[in-house]
Design an enzyme around this catalytic site. Structure first.
Site, PDB file in Angstrom:
ATOM      1  NE  ARG A  79      38.258  44.333  32.830  1.00  0.00           N
ATOM      2  CZ  ARG A  79      37.763  43.758  31.772  1.00  0.00           C
ATOM      3  NH1 ARG A  79      38.393  43.828  30.579  1.00  0.00           N
ATOM      4  NH2 ARG A  79      36.848  42.970  31.900  1.00  0.00           N
ATOM      5  CB  THR A  80      43.243  45.028  38.574  1.00  0.00           C
ATOM      6  OG1 THR A  80      42.189  45.822  37.897  1.00  0.00           O
ATOM      7  CG2 THR A  80      44.235  46.012  39.206  1.00  0.00           C
ATOM      8  CE  LYS A 109      34.108  39.143  61.811  1.00  0.00           C
ATOM      9  NZ  LYS A 109      34.097  37.944  60.726  1.00  0.00           N
ATOM     10  NE  ARG A 130      40.541  45.708  43.158  1.00  0.00           N
ATOM     11  CZ  ARG A 130      40.142  45.673  41.964  1.00  0.00           C
ATOM     12  NH1 ARG A 130      39.040  44.849  41.727  1.00  0.00           N
ATOM     13  NH2 ARG A 130      40.530  46.271  41.101  1.00  0.00           N
ATOM     14  CG  HIS A 158      41.782  50.827  41.253  1.00  0.00           C
ATOM     15  ND1 HIS A 158      43.061  50.192  41.270  1.00  0.00           N
ATOM     16  CD2 HIS A 158      41.016  50.273  40.061  1.00  0.00           C
ATOM     17  CE1 HIS A 158      43.037  49.472  40.379  1.00  0.00           C
ATOM     18  NE2 HIS A 158      41.811  49.283  39.619  1.00  0.00           N
TER      19      HIS A 158
END
Lengths: 331, 351
Positions: A79-80, A109, A130, A158
């Site tokens: 979707r995004t 890390k 993301r 978000h």
């Protein structure tokens, strides 16, 4: 050896890439909803409306022609990512889509994410990221020389989702101030709820939080709302709020958070929005959902004009168009 | 015909009181605070350490404890506090203070500690068998429960106010953790709706919650809840009128017993349970000695609008003003001497 004199490929004297519009977003990272206040929100929403009008009339333009975004998704989100890609395409720009197969390695890390950013900044004018860990976007922004747009960092933020949520409310109901907005579902873990709540602190709204006890809004957030003097109440019964809310924002109750599946089943069904639920609601109100849904809203509700969640998806693209253009100095 | 059932209760104990000494004597002092306690049927108070200066070392603690013994109209025991910097004082304080208070969440005063790590260090420096009372809200309660499980030390949760919190504590008790908890009258009788009506006068930490929280506290009153404590936290009306940052806290010594008697008259609580919450359990948990020849006589049937007497607390107000109460404190006898009658405390004149 004789060098053949070639005509110049580019007339660099005549070529520039100066930002047309230097607003507060130009070359800025978009990491958190905390970066926005009422004025900047209003700016983005006005631009979003222009994007909507343009898209509806001609579908695409050349505003961002020559610009490239890198869409780096360490966890799947069709979707995004498609929303960002569509937004860029409609403005004439291009995308390096890295939405599959990229190996997630811990931000603690560090090297992998940073190296990826340092590589992609050489190709792209901005990076949409993301990543499953809180703070990953901020860390990427620290190293990358191009702007980072946070498209979700784990349970963190978000911001573009919250922006499109507010934009949808404004577009559907004409205003934000004075509205009674109920949020429903997993308020404890739902980052969309947290980001939307933060943005709504900029407005004069009444907030109602409906959740089972185990999934209440975190207390520190509730305390912040009360400190701000917001009209805020909590309940575990949708009946307490359904009659007079203007916005019903439904979120998914995440199955994976439950150890007791019987409790999950109970809670899941408790919150299903059906045509009967909506029959008690006002005629002029909207139902929203960040999607995907898993049974919180019955499919029969989709036909109700008050169901705004698919229009919300479309608005998401317009808002992202506005943000991309603003960050690149073209809006 | 008007009935009048007079009942004799033991002298009640309030394990959570802010007497504001030293440093806050304009809000309350030892005489006014203990007079308020007696007017409310309370004959022993445990005073909190978030004073100015806070009670973090033996010298300050002993001075205040001695002053409290000298000036107090009822018995006063002092908590001590702890911060990361004062851990070294705890072995010595542990032999003297009635209990330790640790603040995991912000409230009035500057004693908040940061994180479970600091609480663990503090808890380990404290006497193994003595109570560690914690101000914890929401997630902090869960963290403290994990610590209680790890350390197996007696944690007492102050002023539990929400449904999820009391349920967490119930679950921890069911697992056999050595935890106890208290609730306050304001969290049993007021909600966020009252907070709106009362403004700053309805603001305290933890804040007033929702009806479902109140219902949950009552649902656990015969089981999970060990203690009823007032969290008497007086501030002057002038301070509460500060438009920017009014201090959180409400007085409660004079209203607690009338409220709980009202609940008894409504059948929400038995008189035996009231006695357990306000006398037996506080004494057991905090290992407090008996007060000989000490009792409180109450009229279970008297109706009146609170307050039935001029308030003794120096702050002079109550969030329960105007509430209809049923059940009135008639007479308080402390160690064989009548010290209060019909809302009048003997040998006390307001300065």
């Amino acid at each position: 050896m004789n060098q053949v004199a070639l005509p110049k490929l580019f007339d660099l004297e005549k070529m520039t890439r100066q930002p047309k519009i230097k607003n507060g977003f130009y070359q800025k990272d978009i990491l958190s909803v905390d970066q926005f206040d009422k004025d900047t929100l209003s700016y983005i929403f006005t631009r979003s409306e222009e994007m909507a009008a343009m898209s509806e009339k001609v579908g695409r333009c050349d505003l961002l022609k020559g610009y490239i975004q890198a869409c780096v998704f360490y966890e799947p989100s069709t979707r995004t990512s498609s929303s960002f890609i569509a937004a860029m395409e409609r403005l004439g720009g291009g995308t390096i889509p890295i939405t599959q197969g990229i190996q997630y390695s811990s931000v603690s890390k560090g090297e992998s994410l940073v190296d990826t950013m340092l590589t992609l900044e050489k190709y792209a004018d901005l990076i949409v990221l993301r990543h499953p860990e809180i703070g990953s976007a901020a860390q990427a922004a620290k190293y990358a020389s191009v702007p980072i747009i946070n498209a979700g960092d784990g349970a963190g933020e978000h911001p573009t989702q919250a922006l499109l949520d507010i934009y949808t409310i404004r577009k559907e109901l004409g205003q934000i101030d004075g509205l009674k907005i109920a949020m429903l579902g997993d308020l404890r873990n739902g980052r969309t709820v947290h980001s939307l709540t933060k943005l709504l602190m900029n407005y004069d709204v009444s907030l109602r939080y409906v959740s089972p006890d185990t999934l209440r809004l975190p207390l520190n957030m509730m305390n912040e709302l009360i400190n701000k003097g917001m009209d805020v109440r909590e309940t575990d019964r949708i009946e307490d709020v359904i009659k007079d809310v203007d916005v019903l924002y439904v979120t998914r109750i995440q199955k994976e958070r439950f150890t007791d599946m019987a409790l999950y089943e109970e809670v899941k069904n408790y919150f299903e929005i059906t045509p009967e639920t909506l029959s008690q609601a006002k005629q002029k109100m909207i139902v929203m959902h960040p999607l995907p849904r898993v049974g919180e809203i019955h499919y029969k509700v989709d036909r109700d004009p008050r169901a705004a969640y698919f229009r919300q998806v479309q608005n998401g693209m317009y808002v992202r168009m506005a943000l991309l253009a603003a960050v690149l100095g073209e809006a | 015909m008007k009935t009048s059932r007079i009942v004799r209760l033991p002298g009640l104990v309030d394990v959570h009181v802010h007497l504001r000494v030293p440093g806050g004597e304009h809000k309350e002092d030892i005489r006014s605070g203990t007079a308020a306690a007696l007017a409310g049927g309370i004959t022993r108070v445990l005073a909190m350490p978030n004073t100015k200066p806070p009670l973090l070392d033996v010298a300050v603690w002993r001075q205040v404890q001695e002053q409290a013994r000298r000036e107090g109209l009822c018995e006063v025991d002092m908590y001590c506090g702890a911060t990361a910097a004062s851990v070294g004082n705890l072995p010595e304080l542990g032999g003297q203070a009635v209990a330790l208070k640790v603040y995991l969440d912000p409230t009035y005063g500057n004693l908040k500690v940061d994180g479970v790590g600091e609480v663990r260090r503090i808890a380990l420096a404290w006497l193994r068998e003595k109570v560690i009372a914690v101000h914890a809200e929401g997630e902090s309660i869960r963290q403290a429960l994990v610590l209680a499980e790890e350390l197996r030390r007696p944690f007492h949760f102050c002023h539990v106010s929400r449904k999820d919190e009391i349920e967490w504590i119930a679950a921890a008790k069911a697992q056999g953790l050595p935890v106890t908890c208290e609730v306050t009258p304001h969290h049993l009788f007021l909600t966020q709706a009252d907070a709106r009506r009362l403004g700053a006068l309805g603001d305290m930490r933890p804040r007033l919650a929702e009806q479902r929280d109140v219902d949950a506290l009552w649902a656990h009153i015969d089981s999970t809840v060990d203690v009823l404590a007032t969290d008497h936290a007086p501030h002057t009306l002038a301070e509460k009128a500060d438009p920017l940052n009014p201090p959180p806290g409400v007085p409660g010594l004079e209203s607690a017993l009338p409220l709980m008697l009202t609940a008894v008259s409504e059948g929400r609580l038995s008189l035996e349970r009231l006695t357990a919450l306000m006398h037996d359990n506080p004494r057991r948990i905090f290992n407090l000695p008996e007060q000989p020849n000490t009792w409180v006589e109450v009229d279970l049937d008297e109706n009146y609008s609170f307050p039935d007497h001029p308030l003794y607390t120096k702050c002079g107000w109550s969030p329960f003003e105007g509430m209809c109460m049923r059940g009135r404190v008639k007479r308080v006898t402390l160690r064989g001497r009548e010290v209060a009658r019909d809302g009048i405390v003997s040998h006390y004149s307001k300065s």
